[in-house]
Write a protein that holds these residues in place. Structure first.
Motif, PDB file in Angstrom:
ATOM      1  N   HIS A  51      31.518  20.742  -3.743  1.00 45.44           N
ATOM      2  CA  HIS A  51      30.253  20.105  -3.389  1.00 45.44           C
ATOM      3  C   HIS A  51      29.343  19.944  -4.598  1.00 45.44           C
ATOM      4  CE1 HIS A  51      31.198  20.131   0.735  1.00 45.44           C
ATOM      5  NE2 HIS A  51      30.659  21.268   1.097  1.00 45.44           N
ATOM      6  N   GLY A  52      28.732  18.768  -4.690  1.00 45.27           N
ATOM      7  CA  GLY A  52      27.673  18.550  -5.663  1.00 45.27           C
ATOM      8  C   GLY A  52      26.421  19.252  -5.174  1.00 45.27           C
ATOM      9  N   CYS A  53      25.726  19.945  -6.056  1.00 47.36           N
ATOM     10  CA  CYS A  53      24.571  20.747  -5.653  1.00 47.36           C
ATOM     11  C   CYS A  53      23.462  19.894  -5.035  1.00 47.36           C
ATOM     12  CB  CYS A  53      24.036  21.528  -6.856  1.00 47.36           C
ATOM     13  SG  CYS A  53      25.183  22.812  -7.402  1.00 47.36           S
ATOM     14  N   PHE A  54      23.208  18.714  -5.587  1.00 50.67           N
ATOM     15  CA  PHE A  54      22.143  17.865  -5.050  1.00 50.67           C
ATOM     16  C   PHE A  54      22.540  17.301  -3.692  1.00 50.67           C
ATOM     17  CE2 PHE A  54      20.465  13.564  -4.430  1.00 50.67           C
ATOM     18  CZ  PHE A  54      19.126  13.870  -4.293  1.00 50.67           C
ATOM     19  N   TRP A  55      23.706  16.665  -3.598  1.00 51.24           N
ATOM     20  CA  TRP A  55      24.090  15.944  -2.386  1.00 51.24           C
ATOM     21  C   TRP A  55      24.318  16.855  -1.192  1.00 51.24           C
ATOM     22  CZ3 TRP A  55      22.831  11.191  -2.377  1.00 51.24           C
ATOM     23  CH2 TRP A  55      22.829  10.472  -3.566  1.00 51.24           C
ATOM     24  N   HIS A  56      24.699  18.093  -1.444  1.00 53.49           N
ATOM     25  CA  HIS A  56      24.960  19.006  -0.343  1.00 53.49           C
ATOM     26  C   HIS A  56      23.903  20.099  -0.242  1.00 53.49           C
ATOM     27  CE1 HIS A  56      28.909  17.331   0.744  1.00 53.49           C
ATOM     28  NE2 HIS A  56      28.928  16.987  -0.547  1.00 53.49           N
ATOM     29  N   SER A  57      22.787  19.919  -0.925  1.00 57.67           N
ATOM     30  CA  SER A  57      21.615  20.801  -0.827  1.00 57.67           C
ATOM     31  C   SER A  57      21.940  22.268  -1.076  1.00 57.67           C
ATOM     32  CB  SER A  57      20.955  20.660   0.543  1.00 57.67           C
ATOM     33  OG  SER A  57      20.524  19.358   0.750  1.00 57.67           O
ATOM     34  N   HIS A  58      22.449  22.547  -2.261  1.00 56.36           N
ATOM     35  CA  HIS A  58      22.740  23.933  -2.621  1.00 56.36           C
ATOM     36  C   HIS A  58      21.425  24.698  -2.703  1.00 56.36           C
ATOM     37  CE1 HIS A  58      24.885  26.898  -5.539  1.00 56.36           C
ATOM     38  NE2 HIS A  58      24.789  27.375  -4.308  1.00 56.36           N
ATOM     39  N   ARG A  59      21.302  25.691  -1.847  1.00 58.46           N
ATOM     40  CA  ARG A  59      20.052  26.460  -1.771  1.00 58.46           C
ATOM     41  C   ARG A  59      19.895  27.365  -2.991  1.00 58.46           C
ATOM     42  NH1 ARG A  59      18.482  26.642   3.983  1.00 58.46           N
ATOM     43  NH2 ARG A  59      19.971  25.303   5.024  1.00 58.46           N
ATOM     44  N   ASN A  60      18.674  27.414  -3.509  1.00 58.73           N
ATOM     45  CA  ASN A  60      18.325  28.266  -4.652  1.00 58.73           C
ATOM     46  C   ASN A  60      19.272  28.081  -5.832  1.00 58.73           C
ATOM     47  OD1 ASN A  60      16.162  29.531  -3.195  1.00 58.73           O
ATOM     48  ND2 ASN A  60      17.724  30.663  -2.091  1.00 58.73           N
ATOM     49  N   CYS A  61      19.620  26.828  -6.105  1.00 59.09           N
ATOM     50  CA  CYS A  61      20.573  26.514  -7.156  1.00 59.09           C
ATOM     51  C   CYS A  61      19.892  26.525  -8.523  1.00 59.09           C
ATOM     52  CB  CYS A  61      21.187  25.135  -6.889  1.00 59.09           C
ATOM     53  SG  CYS A  61      22.297  24.594  -8.183  1.00 59.09           S
ATOM     54  N   GLU A  62      20.568  27.117  -9.489  1.00 55.95           N
ATOM     55  CA  GLU A  62      20.035  27.157 -10.849  1.00 55.95           C
ATOM     56  C   GLU A  62      20.078  25.781 -11.513  1.00 55.95           C
ATOM     57  OE1 GLU A  62      24.066  28.752 -13.048  1.00 55.95           O
ATOM     58  OE2 GLU A  62      22.979  30.087 -11.685  1.00 55.95           O
ATOM     59  N   ILE A  72      14.602  18.189  -2.870  1.00 54.27           N
ATOM     60  CA  ILE A  72      14.331  16.941  -2.161  1.00 54.27           C
ATOM     61  C   ILE A  72      13.567  16.023  -3.113  1.00 54.27           C
ATOM     62  CG2 ILE A  72      13.211  15.895  -0.151  1.00 54.27           C
ATOM     63  CD1 ILE A  72      15.319  17.802   0.748  1.00 54.27           C
ATOM     64  N   PRO A  73      14.022  14.777  -3.289  1.00 54.29           N
ATOM     65  CA  PRO A  73      13.295  13.845  -4.159  1.00 54.29           C
ATOM     66  C   PRO A  73      11.851  13.626  -3.680  1.00 54.29           C
ATOM     67  CG  PRO A  73      15.468  12.997  -3.656  1.00 54.29           C
ATOM     68  CD  PRO A  73      15.260  14.191  -2.787  1.00 54.29           C
ATOM     69  N   ALA A  74      10.974  13.344  -4.611  1.00 54.43           N
ATOM     70  CA  ALA A  74       9.547  13.194  -4.294  1.00 54.43           C
ATOM     71  C   ALA A  74       9.254  11.930  -3.499  1.00 54.43           C
ATOM     72  CB  ALA A  74       8.718  13.205  -5.579  1.00 54.43           C
ATOM     73  N   SER A  75       9.961  10.846  -3.781  1.00 53.69           N
ATOM     74  CA  SER A  75       9.695   9.618  -3.043  1.00 53.69           C
ATOM     75  C   SER A  75      10.562   9.566  -1.787  1.00 53.69           C
ATOM     76  CB  SER A  75       9.956   8.393  -3.920  1.00 53.69           C
ATOM     77  OG  SER A  75      11.295   8.364  -4.324  1.00 53.69           O
ATOM     78  N   ALA A  81      14.932  14.392   3.325  1.00 51.92           N
ATOM     79  CA  ALA A  81      14.995  15.685   4.019  1.00 51.92           C
ATOM     80  C   ALA A  81      15.948  15.591   5.210  1.00 51.92           C
ATOM     81  CB  ALA A  81      13.605  16.116   4.467  1.00 51.92           C
ATOM     82  N   ALA A  82      15.850  14.496   5.967  1.00 49.32           N
ATOM     83  CA  ALA A  82      16.736  14.311   7.119  1.00 49.32           C
ATOM     84  C   ALA A  82      18.186  14.157   6.665  1.00 49.32           C
ATOM     85  CB  ALA A  82      16.296  13.095   7.926  1.00 49.32           C
ATOM     86  N   LYS A  83      18.401  13.396   5.588  1.00 54.83           N
ATOM     87  CA  LYS A  83      19.762  13.178   5.080  1.00 54.83           C
ATOM     88  C   LYS A  83      20.385  14.488   4.606  1.00 54.83           C
ATOM     89  CE  LYS A  83      22.440  10.512   1.750  1.00 54.83           C
ATOM     90  NZ  LYS A  83      23.528  10.364   2.696  1.00 54.83           N
ATOM     91  N   MET A  84      19.615  15.269   3.852  1.00 53.09           N
ATOM     92  CA  MET A  84      20.146  16.531   3.337  1.00 53.09           C
ATOM     93  C   MET A  84      20.426  17.521   4.471  1.00 53.09           C
ATOM     94  SD  MET A  84      20.459  15.910   0.255  1.00 53.09           S
ATOM     95  CE  MET A  84      19.829  15.167  -1.207  1.00 53.09           C
ATOM     96  N   GLN A  85      19.554  17.554   5.466  1.00 55.32           N
ATOM     97  CA  GLN A  85      19.770  18.427   6.621  1.00 55.32           C
ATOM     98  C   GLN A  85      21.034  18.017   7.370  1.00 55.32           C
ATOM     99  OE1 GLN A  85      18.228  21.198   7.489  1.00 55.32           O
ATOM    100  NE2 GLN A  85      19.520  21.460   9.289  1.00 55.32           N
ATOM    101  N   ALA A  86      21.223  16.718   7.560  1.00 55.92           N
ATOM    102  CA  ALA A  86      22.429  16.226   8.243  1.00 55.92           C
ATOM    103  C   ALA A  86      23.682  16.573   7.449  1.00 55.92           C
ATOM    104  CB  ALA A  86      22.332  14.716   8.456  1.00 55.92           C
ATOM    105  N   ASN A  87      23.615  16.467   6.117  1.00 57.67           N
ATOM    106  CA  ASN A  87      24.758  16.834   5.266  1.00 57.67           C
ATOM    107  C   ASN A  87      25.107  18.309   5.447  1.00 57.67           C
ATOM    108  OD1 ASN A  87      24.886  14.257   4.261  1.00 57.67           O
ATOM    109  ND2 ASN A  87      24.079  14.752   2.253  1.00 57.67           N
ATOM    110  N   ARG A  88      24.079  19.181   5.435  1.00 59.70           N
ATOM    111  CA  ARG A  88      24.320  20.621   5.595  1.00 59.70           C
ATOM    112  C   ARG A  88      24.951  20.920   6.958  1.00 59.70           C
ATOM    113  NH1 ARG A  88      19.290  21.316   2.969  1.00 59.70           N
ATOM    114  NH2 ARG A  88      18.258  21.487   4.984  1.00 59.70           N
TER     115      ARG A  88
END
Length: 137
Positions: A51-62, A72-75, A81-88
């Protein structure tokens, strides 16, 4: 986004190379297994997701410096947020389905592939738990 690869990524290649050093056989992206694991072996009943850390929302990733929910991107935060939650949720569901089928599942994160000794430790623990040598073909 179009240029983001789904298979054959730098991360996947690093893991494939490391797994090959253990001399185990595997198949790539087996589509009839839940989640199409990046590497898997039906006979020995194991699967590895890379898993890529960004695409799969690696929690507390260095690497991504994401907090408890990943980065989560600023824009357009609501969409991301919904996309990352669905991925998880999808990832967790696929792992549960594989485990129900009797597979041992390992998830390797992008940040873990950056340090070869760390990746080797993770893989050696995973393969040490598999029982016996691989059956001959």
């Amino acid at each position: 986004m179009q240029s983001v690869r789904q298979s054959g990524t730098r991360l996947e290649l690093a893991v494939r190379e490391a797994v090959a050093e253990y001399g185990v056989r595997y198949r790539l992206n087996v589509t009839d297994l839940p989640g199409s694991p990046d590497l898997s072996n039906r006979t020995r009943r194991w699967a590895i997701f890379v898993h890529g850390c960004f695409w799969h929302s690696h929690r507390n990733c260095e690497k991504t410096r994401g907090g408890s929910g990943g980065r989560i991107p600023a824009s357009n935060r609501t969409f991301w947020a919904a996309k990352m939650q669905a991925n998880r949720e999808r990832d967790a569901r696929k792992v549960r389905e594989l485990r129900r089928r009797g597979f041992r599942v390992l998830t390797i994160w992008e940040c873990q592939t950056l340090h070869a000794p760390r990746l080797d430790r993770i893989l050696s623990r995973f393969f040490a738990k598999l029982d016996g040598p691989e059956p001959p073909r």
